[in-house]
Design an enzyme around this catalytic site. Structure first.
Site, PDB file in Angstrom:
ATOM      1  N   GLU A   1       4.983 -29.548  34.822  1.00  0.00           N
ATOM      2  CA  GLU A   1       4.647 -29.273  33.520  1.00  0.00           C
ATOM      3  C   GLU A   1       4.268 -30.450  32.974  1.00  0.00           C
ATOM      4  OE1 GLU A   1       7.080 -26.368  31.245  1.00  0.00           O
ATOM      5  OE2 GLU A   1       8.115 -25.697  32.815  1.00  0.00           O
TER       6      GLU A   1
ATOM      7  N   HIS B   1       5.397 -25.626  19.962  1.00  0.00           N
ATOM      8  CA  HIS B   1       4.805 -25.311  21.405  1.00  0.00           C
ATOM      9  C   HIS B   1       3.514 -25.157  21.156  1.00  0.00           C
ATOM     10  CE1 HIS B   1       3.966 -23.905  25.391  1.00  0.00           C
ATOM     11  NE2 HIS B   1       5.200 -24.215  25.561  1.00  0.00           N
TER      12      HIS B   1
ATOM     13  N   ARG C   1       3.464 -32.274  24.292  1.00  0.00           N
ATOM     14  CA  ARG C   1       3.549 -30.946  23.484  1.00  0.00           C
ATOM     15  C   ARG C   1       2.793 -31.306  22.157  1.00  0.00           C
ATOM     16  NH1 ARG C   1       8.506 -27.436  25.114  1.00  0.00           N
ATOM     17  NH2 ARG C   1       7.688 -27.137  26.964  1.00  0.00           N
TER      18      ARG C   1
ATOM     19  N   HIS D   1       9.034 -24.221  18.302  1.00  0.00           N
ATOM     20  CA  HIS D   1       9.522 -23.999  19.458  1.00  0.00           C
ATOM     21  C   HIS D   1      11.078 -24.564  19.626  1.00  0.00           C
ATOM     22  CE1 HIS D   1       9.581 -22.887  23.627  1.00  0.00           C
ATOM     23  NE2 HIS D   1       9.609 -23.963  24.196  1.00  0.00           N
TER      24      HIS D   1
ATOM     25  N   ARG E   1      10.611 -33.458  22.892  1.00  0.00           N
ATOM     26  CA  ARG E   1      11.136 -33.262  24.001  1.00  0.00           C
ATOM     27  C   ARG E   1      10.229 -33.205  25.014  1.00  0.00           C
ATOM     28  NH1 ARG E   1      12.663 -27.863  26.399  1.00  0.00           N
ATOM     29  NH2 ARG E   1      11.187 -26.982  25.018  1.00  0.00           N
TER      30      ARG E   1
END
Ligand SMILES: Cc1cc2nc3c(=O)[nH]c(=O)nc-3n(C[C@H](O)[C@H](O)[C@H](O)COP(=O)(O)OP(=O)(O)OC[C@H]3O[C@@H](n4cnc5c(N)ncnc54)[C@H](O)[C@@H]3O)c2cc1C
Length: 543
Positions: free
Chosen positions: A115, A243, A290, A352, A387
């Protein structure tokens, strides 16, 4: 009611703590969740997966990736705990004890996914329904432990803390301590105190205070607001992770389109079909952190007046692969007439994850003795100002286990006599909670937060938000004090409190860092481009 340990919330963090504590059969554990089905939580919706140690990987590499995503604000000792302890715990607890069947290849070996901002393939998954599989396993374990009582449809109203809730006036000379919570039973429509030697807050995040969010309805900041009212220290509240990719269809709830789609080769495109992420992040491209991707989409939409951008996986992977790897996303999109094996997906950013929260140490202890916080409601420092993908399930599990060990290693506290606190007094309540008013106020909060405390912030927008939120807060507190309780009213009171906490922190911090971006900051990150025109056209306009 008396219990040894009261756990508020039944997501991965609360459930892990309960199971680890229950190994001591002498100990009584009570979990309360406001949901009517215990699986209902943010944890249940996690798609992409959970981080472990990949094949050519090490704790040091994961630490480096987390610190880089956190943009210099992660607390290194907490990151080290996570990176060093998590792989063994994941194996021994989630795989061996709980029995989660993560996806295997044809040779029967674990498949490691990739990811954004991860330098290695290291993410275990169960299709794109990882959270559901983990929660199902955890709930099955909870069911076989006779010393765990699980109360559904029970909403915590407030923590019981001394001296605030003590009948003995002399406790005012002692430090603030926590002794359980006042809990609203939704079916019997009454509030009962649950007294506990230790209380663990595991109530999750606050995405629902934003108009566009990937979070389910229960994520409304209840735990943050309760802990704040009790006087616990809360930190990093401005760091709300947006997100980049939620399904963008008019009138349709913002369903998460997992980052793993880009991990498997999916590319972001303008509606005209041009890729754009290399302009914003030459190093990472579509797999940039992100916040960088979310803001890149924001600028593209703002500058070119796009209502959404596109995410194309169909051109890069076979239909068979897409259906097997992303069965939920495939089915959900198909339900809305988008076949992701043949066409790109319209996406916009959405709130998110809450990177800040109730400050805890390496064992989940808050600044109030007797009160622990774990999972998304807490701030251990792992996530800093942003994060890294797929680390939050992991943090919930690790700190859930750590809080349980800490409690087990301490001498048991003495039970609090029932007559040491006042009974719940609802004698002066004259109004029924008006659902229209609650819905309307919630919409106002969500709208204010999305437009003024969203992806791109400025002093002027934040001032406006705080002014309006303060006014609402006063009205809602007054309404709350005269109205018979409902779960919705408890959520409204907490949401406005949580929104104010976030907005005030965002105004205090004038420096753009991680997922907190101030367009009036003098410290713009190099990848973020200020808009040429100040016209506000956000993805919220879709609804
Ligand atoms: C769509 C989506 C996809 C995600 N994908 C991933 C992923 O792939 N990997 C990853 O690591 N993370 C992912 N995340 C983030 C991750 O799921 C959450 O951060 C994590 O699950 C939080 O766990 P938790 O136990 O802290 O809280 P939650 O799982 O949210 O549980 C909170 C619990 O508290 C209860 N509660 C709340 N308020 C009250 C109250 N007043 N009284 C009683 N009970 C209350 C709720 O009912 C619930 O039981 C995703 C999140 C979303 C929304």
């Amino acid at each position: 009611m008396q219990t040894d340990v009261l756990i508020i919330g039944c997501g991965i963090a609360g459930a892990t703590a309960a199971i680890r504590l229950a190994a001591d059969k002498q100990r009584s554990i009570t979990i309360v969740t406001r949901a009517d089905t215990p699986i209902d939580s943010n944890s249940r919706y996690a798609q992409g997966g959970i981080v472990t140690r990949g094949i050519d990987d090490s704790a040091e590499l994961l630490i480096e990736d987390i610190l880089q995503a956190g943009a210099g604000l992660s607390f290194p000792p907490a990151v080290q705990v996570l990176a060093h302890e998590a792989p063994a715990l994941l194996h021994d607890f989630l795989i061996e004890q709980v029995g989660v069947n993560f996806d295997l290849d044809e040779a029967g070996e674990l498949i490691y996914g990739l990811e954004a901002a991860h330098s290695r393939r290291r993410i275990l998954h169960v299709g794109d329904g990882t959270g559901h599989a983990i929660m199902k396993g955890l709930l099955d374990q909870i069911a076989i432990h006779p010393n765990i009582t699980l109360l559904t449809s029970h909403t915590v109203v407030d923590l019981i803390t001394f001296p605030h809730n003590a009948l003995d006036p002399l406790t005012v000379y002692e430090p603030v301590t926590c002794h359980g919570a006042y809990v609203y039973d939704q079916e019997r429509k009454r509030v009962e105190p649950i007294l506990a030697k230790e209380t663990i807050l595991a109530s999750g995040g606050l995405g629902q205070i934003y108009q566009n969010t990937t979070n389910p309805p229960g994520a409304r900041g209840d735990g943050l607001a309760m802990a704040y009212r009790a006087g616990a220290r809360v930190i990093n509240e401005e760091y709300i992770q947006f997100h980049p990719t939620a399904l963008a269809l008019p009138g349709v709830t913002k369903f998460l389109i997992s980052e793993a789609i880009r991990g498997e080769g999916g590319v972001l495109l303008t509606p005209a079909g041009n890729s754009f992420m290399k302009h914003y992040s030459p190093e990472w491209g579509d797999l940039a952190p992100r916040d960088v991707v979310a803001r890149a989409i924001y600028w593209e939409m703002l500058e070119h007046n796009y209502p959404y951008v596109l995410l194309d996986i169909a051109s890069y992977k076979s239909a068979n692969f897409i259906q097997q790897r992303f069965p939920q996303i495939y089915a959900h999109c198909l339900n809305h007439n988008i076949d992701i094996t043949r066409q790109p997906i319209p996406v916009v950013p959405a709130a998110h994850y809450f990177c800040g929260g109730v400050l805890v140490n390496l064992w989940g202890q808050t600044t109030i003795p007797g009160l622990y916080a774990i999972g998304e409601v807490s701030c251990s420092g792992v996530h800093g100002s942003n994060r890294l993908a797929s680390t939050s399930l992991l943090e919930g599990m690790v700190w859930g286990a750590r809080a349980a060990s800490c409690i087990r290693n301490q001498p048991p506290g003495s039970p609090m006599p029932e007559n040491s606190i006042p009974p719940w007094d609802d004698s002066g309540l004259i109004y029924q909670a008006d659902p229209t008013l609650i819905y309307g106020d919630m919409q106002t909060i969500r709208n204010l937060m999305w437009h003024y405390v969203g992806l791109v912030r400025s002093e002027y927008r934040l001032n406006r938000a705080i002014k309006e939120l303060r006014h609402l807060w006063l009205d809602i507190e007054e309404f709350y004090r005269k109205t018979l309780l409902t779960d919705g009213l408890i959520g409204l009171r907490n949401s406005v409190q949580a929104a104010l906490i976030v907005a005030q922190a965002a105004r205090r911090n004038r420096i753009s860092i991680g997922c907190h971006y101030r367009e009036d900051s003098h410290h713009h990150e190099p990848t973020a481009r200020p808009p040429e025109e100040q016209q506000v056209r956000l993805s919220g306009d879709l609804d």
